[in-house]
Design a protein around this motif. Structure first.
Motif, mmCIF file in Angstrom:
data_model
loop_
_atom_site.group_PDB
_atom_site.id
_atom_site.type_symbol
_atom_site.label_atom_id
_atom_site.label_comp_id
_atom_site.label_asym_id
_atom_site.label_seq_id
_atom_site.Cartn_x
_atom_site.Cartn_y
_atom_site.Cartn_z
ATOM 1 N N LEU A 451 -1.118 8.738 7.027
ATOM 2 C CA LEU A 451 -1.221 7.881 8.262
ATOM 3 C C LEU A 451 -2.282 8.583 9.007
ATOM 4 N N SER A 452 -2.751 7.807 10.240
ATOM 5 C CA SER A 452 -3.592 8.231 11.206
ATOM 6 C C SER A 452 -3.285 9.300 11.819
ATOM 7 N N SER A 453 -4.188 9.851 12.814
ATOM 8 C CA SER A 453 -3.725 10.768 13.849
ATOM 9 C C SER A 453 -2.795 10.556 14.751
ATOM 10 N N SER A 454 -2.558 9.105 14.829
ATOM 11 C CA SER A 454 -1.576 8.449 15.866
ATOM 12 C C SER A 454 -0.028 8.578 15.321
ATOM 13 N N GLY A 455 -0.156 8.747 13.691
ATOM 14 C CA GLY A 455 1.339 8.913 13.470
ATOM 15 C C GLY A 455 1.668 7.556 13.384
ATOM 16 N N LEU A 456 3.241 7.578 13.289
ATOM 17 C CA LEU A 456 3.965 6.342 13.347
ATOM 18 C C LEU A 456 3.923 5.661 14.620
ATOM 19 N N HIS A 457 3.143 5.852 15.615
ATOM 20 C CA HIS A 457 3.272 5.389 16.771
ATOM 21 C C HIS A 457 2.411 3.972 17.005
ATOM 22 N N THR A 458 1.655 3.702 16.046
ATOM 23 C CA THR A 458 0.820 2.477 16.015
ATOM 24 C C THR A 458 1.097 1.913 14.626
ATOM 25 N N ASN A 459 0.726 0.546 14.569
ATOM 26 C CA ASN A 459 1.026 -0.376 13.414
ATOM 27 C C ASN A 459 -0.238 -0.103 12.695
ATOM 28 N N GLN A 460 -0.199 0.054 11.350
ATOM 29 C CA GLN A 460 -1.233 0.434 10.629
ATOM 30 C C GLN A 460 -1.011 -0.041 9.180
ATOM 31 N N ASN A 461 -2.021 -0.324 8.420
ATOM 32 C CA ASN A 461 -1.966 -0.556 7.081
ATOM 33 C C ASN A 461 -1.951 0.273 6.129
ATOM 34 N N THR A 462 -0.917 0.899 5.847
ATOM 35 C CA THR A 462 -0.702 2.187 5.068
ATOM 36 C C THR A 462 -0.444 1.957 3.516
ATOM 37 N N VAL A 463 -1.382 2.061 2.690
ATOM 38 C CA VAL A 463 -1.619 1.449 1.428
ATOM 39 C C VAL A 463 -1.551 2.804 0.525
ATOM 40 N N PRO A 464 -0.572 2.887 -0.200
ATOM 41 C CA PRO A 464 -0.478 4.071 -1.213
ATOM 42 C C PRO A 464 -1.569 3.958 -2.095
ATOM 43 N N LYS A 465 -1.849 5.183 -2.432
ATOM 44 C CA LYS A 465 -3.122 5.591 -3.255
ATOM 45 C C LYS A 465 -2.881 6.782 -4.461
ATOM 46 N N PRO A 466 -3.458 6.937 -5.346
ATOM 47 C CA PRO A 466 -3.329 7.904 -6.086
ATOM 48 C C PRO A 466 -3.858 9.266 -5.633
ATOM 49 N N TRP A 467 -3.082 10.505 -5.527
ATOM 50 C CA TRP A 467 -3.226 11.515 -5.174
ATOM 51 C C TRP A 467 -3.652 12.825 -6.169
ATOM 52 N N ILE A 468 -2.473 12.969 -7.149
ATOM 53 C CA ILE A 468 -2.799 14.099 -8.414
ATOM 54 C C ILE A 468 -2.466 13.035 -9.555
ATOM 55 N N PHE A 687 7.284 1.692 6.992
ATOM 56 C CA PHE A 687 6.036 1.888 7.496
ATOM 57 C C PHE A 687 4.976 1.643 6.160
ATOM 58 N N ALA A 688 5.433 1.649 5.054
ATOM 59 C CA ALA A 688 4.684 1.252 3.866
ATOM 60 C C ALA A 688 5.644 0.604 2.632
ATOM 61 N N GLU A 689 4.812 0.124 1.844
ATOM 62 C CA GLU A 689 5.629 -0.449 0.727
ATOM 63 C C GLU A 689 5.301 0.031 -0.587
ATOM 64 N N ILE A 690 6.131 0.343 -1.727
ATOM 65 C CA ILE A 690 5.668 0.680 -2.862
ATOM 66 C C ILE A 690 6.177 -0.147 -3.917
ATOM 67 N N SER A 691 5.258 -0.823 -4.578
ATOM 68 C CA SER A 691 5.733 -1.712 -5.437
ATOM 69 C C SER A 691 5.759 -1.412 -6.826
ATOM 70 N N SER A 692 5.382 -0.211 -7.386
ATOM 71 C CA SER A 692 5.905 0.500 -8.773
ATOM 72 C C SER A 692 7.059 1.108 -8.531
ATOM 73 N N PRO A 693 7.707 1.551 -9.834
ATOM 74 C CA PRO A 693 8.965 2.246 -9.868
ATOM 75 C C PRO A 693 8.572 3.946 -9.293
ATOM 76 N N VAL A 694 9.586 4.635 -8.741
ATOM 77 C CA VAL A 694 9.140 5.726 -8.201
ATOM 78 C C VAL A 694 10.179 6.896 -9.167
ATOM 79 N N GLY A 695 9.660 8.206 -9.107
ATOM 80 C CA GLY A 695 10.284 8.888 -9.676
ATOM 81 C C GLY A 695 10.981 9.961 -8.563
ATOM 82 N N LEU A 696 11.411 11.246 -9.125
ATOM 83 C CA LEU A 696 12.112 11.934 -8.236
ATOM 84 C C LEU A 696 11.508 12.593 -6.974
#
Length: 726
Positions: A451-468, A687-696
């Protein structure tokens, strides 16, 4: 590294094994063994330096001497594992290959060169004739020449009779559909296979039938609820299967194997299928077609046992009492005298058991354990003569996943000569000449939403991305350190389950533990950030361990273990909460952080506990009821449900300062949502959509700006066919 001894020849012996380095052959008691190129090079390198530590870097250079680029950390671990399997060696109690922590490996058994004299005396070799002086009658020379020709003929004949390694059977694609094809089952004629497939849109599982050599599949069921685990009746006329009609209930149905027939209700079973259990073969017919062996629970959330279900009357009889474990994947022998099944102590930790039966299919004594892997074993199938059991052992690509086990006074276990990794289930044709197995695809990687520095207080396009991410092994269960600068996670990229640490942005991953676990899970930081608690399955049951972040020193917590998992610290660091099956069902318990007696916290079930930031409430999940989060006042009071429809059986949640973050399962929609529930106002916001299967699991940073979760990339499974098998 020590140089190769000058006296070391090309024919070496250790224990019952002989290695011909020139011919590239390993044999045991004269029988040649199948050994792939990388494990063979590894063995040669170790035998060249008996008793000396050979570094991992040196081994990698020798194994991949041609400069081929590989993920050699994973590849070397796989080669060592495969070599140990062929030698029947153990990492815990080695007879041949010893692991030297953080350095390399050492060959510890005596190694001897096979001398020329031994070769001359060896069976199958013709003794050399002593030199003969050229004098005497001519017939002597003719006799010697005839003997030489005869000796050569005998030598060539015996050479042709030498035992050859088993043929390697190719596995060819049988289905290549989008999504997952699961739980194959051969028809009695050996020409058709029934299976479960989630369809072109991957939105629901139905039962399909495909004939060998024919491209199209026929769809038999069309219900909107999942249809799983088809099992062909002995006469070939019908197919039994399970239909999940609720989170904790399944209907047992039967449908004609030819299209157009009506379904027939056989019975219902209480059954909660979590995670990978839905991918298994769960039904087995008796050879006379009168009974089905089905999994069922005695009560909501209780362990799963096996029962007989009468096809005509719906009568049930209990076969196994799991006593805290889950009994699945039944397979009845052709003579109906023995039942083999898989007993799960965790979601991916299991072994094979064998139960003797009387003539009326009643249990005869207690089940006997057949394997001691503490690993992920799937289903099994009897050979047509009933003498051996074929089974799957989930393994990385390049390692054997298909095995044969011969029960008896001395269990014999060997990998099938089929190049196949990542196998979950198999089926064998009644003639024994064909195999079909499900090859799993997909790997767990850690993804994030920032999220941006404003957190959940503003509408934003939060797209998931690879992390590890990792291309060859899984990374799961991320957890931020209290200061938000580091991430702990579980990974098997070293070849074993270990706890790893990375920087906040996912960079610089490094291994923290060296426990060589079958399953390592749910790492959780202490409030001061100095230790991480986690659960470890080195054997069937899990227990709790803690590791020092500064030096990697790991120790089991001093308490009386009882199949315990998913540990977390209390907000003040004085307690460790955890889930346990010590009373049969899953409840939340706690122990003092430095060890001591366990105290039960919940009374009506609970798992994956997390204490609130102020220490006033305990949150935990219940996997039945669509995956839900519950709250219990620690000062006393009744539990209450606060969230439903949580992904991955309710484990995908994290506690924030003012509420609960979780991955929400949206009914009848393929995508999932990352959502927040404000506990003070009751407001729910996605505040975000995840289109792929998720794990634990789900993790949040201390500033509540970064959310990490496990995503299964490239998921699915295909069916593979092996022809002319024997």
């Amino acid at each position: 590294m020590n140089p190769r001894p000058e006296s070391l020849g090309s024919l070496l012996r250790f224990g019952p094994f002989e290695l011909d380095t020139k011919a590239g052959e390993l044999s045991k008691h004269g029988i040649r063994l199948r050994l792939q190129e990388q494990p063979f090079r590894l063995l040669v390198c170790l035998l060249e330096n008996p008793g000396a530590v050979v570094s991992r870097d040196e081994l990698a250079r020798r194994i991949w001497a041609d400069g081929t680029f590989v993920d050699y950390e994973h590849g070397l671990n796989a080669a060592v594992t495969r070599l140990r399997q062929v030698l029947r060696d153990s990492a815990e109690n080695p007879r041949y290959i010893e692991t030297v922590a953080r350095r390399g490996y050492r060959f510890i058994a005596p190694v001897n060169e096979i001398s020329g004299a031994e070769l001359e005396e060896a069976p199958g070799q013709v003794p050399q004739t002593a030199p003969v002086k050229r004098k005497g009658p001519a017939w002597i020379y003719l006799l010697l020449a005839g003997l030489a020709v005869l000796a050569l003929a005998v030598f060539l004949f015996r050479l042709q009779q030498r035992p050859q390694g088993p043929p390697v059977y190719p596995a060819l694609p049988f289905t290549t559909y989008a999504g997952s094809e699961l739980s194959p089952s051969f028809a009695p004629d050996g020409e058709r296979v029934a299976f479960s497939w989630d369809g072109e849109s991957q939105n629901n599982f139905d039962i399909y039938v495909k004939q060998i050599g024919v491209g199209a599949s026929a769809r038999l069921t069309t219900d909107s609820r999942p249809d799983l685990s088809p099992a062909w009746s002995p006469d070939g006329r019908n197919i039994a299967f399970l239909r999940l009609i609720a989170e904790d209930k399944a209907e047992v149905l039967m449908i004609p194997s030819l299209m157009g027939g009506a379904e027939r209700h056989i019975g219902e079973v209480a059954l909660l299928l979590q995670g990978s259990y839905k991918r298994l073969r769960l039904l087995s017919w008796s050879p006379d077609g009168k009974w089905l062996i089905v999994p069922e629970s005695s009560a909501l959330g209780a362990p799963i046992g096996l029962s007989l279900l009468a096809v005509e009357t719906g009568e049930t009889r209990r076969l196994t009492d799991s006593r805290g474990y889950n009994d699945l994947c039944p397979a009845l022998s052709p003579d109906s005298k023995r039942l083999v099944f898989t007993r799960y102590s965790g979601s991916v930790t299991s072994d094979l058991y064998l139960l003797d039966l009387t003539g009326d299919l009643s249990p005869l004594g207690q089940p006997k354990r057949l394997t001691f892997d503490h690993h992920h074993i799937g289903n099994s199938a009897w050979t047509p003569d009933g003498r051996a059991i074929l089974f799957t052992r989930f393994a990385f690509a390049g390692l054997p996943s298909l095995w044969r086990l011969t029960p008896g006074m001395h269990l014999q276990e060997e990998p099938l000569p089929v190049s196949a990794g990542d196998v979950s289930t198999l089926t064998a044709s009644p003639k024994g000449d064909r195999l079909v197995f499900a090859r799993e695809m997909g790997i767990g990687n850690i993804w994030g939403v920032e999220l941006s520095s404003s957190g959940l207080h503003t509408n934003q396009n939060t797209v998931p991305k690879p992390w590890i991410t990792s291309s060859s092994s899984g990374s799961t269960l991320p957890q931020f350190s209290p200061d938000g600068r580091q991430i702990a996670f579980a990974s098997d990229r070293s070849g074993w389950g270990e706890i790893w640490i990375a920087d906040r942005d996912g960079s610089h991953p490094r291994q923290l533990t060296n426990v060589k676990g079958v399953v390592v899970g749910f790492p959780h930081w202490s409030p001061d950030g100095t230790r991480i608690v986690f659960h470890l399955r080195q054997q069937s049951e899990a227990s709790l361990f803690a590791v020092s972040v500064s030096n990697g020193r790991t120790k089991r917590l001093p308490y009386e273990a009882g199949n315990d998992f998913t540990p977390t610290w209390s907000h003040d660091g004085k307690w460790i909460y955890f889930s346990s099956r010590r009373t049969g069902d899953i409840q939340v318990w706690k122990i003092p952080a430095e060890g001591g007696s366990a105290t039960r916290v919940t009374r009506h079930g609970g798992s994956v506990p997390t204490e609130s930031a102020d220490g006033k409430n305990l949150f935990y999940t219940k996997s039945y009821g669509a995956g839900s989060i519950w709250s219990l006042p620690l000062a006393g009071g009744e539990e209450r449900q606060i969230v439903s429809d949580v992904a991955t059986d309710g484990t995908a949640y994290a506690v924030g300062r003012n509420g609960i973050y979780f991955i929400r399962k949206v009914p009848n929609v393929a995508v999932q949502q990352l959502a927040f529930l404000n506990l003070a106002t009751g407001e729910l916001r996605a505040f975000a959509e995840i289109s792929s299967p998720v794990g634990l699991g789900l993790a949040i940073s201390s500033d509540e700006r970064i959310f990490l979760y496990t995503q299964v990339d490239h998921p699915g499974s295909d069916l593979m066919l092996v022809e002319n098998f024997h």
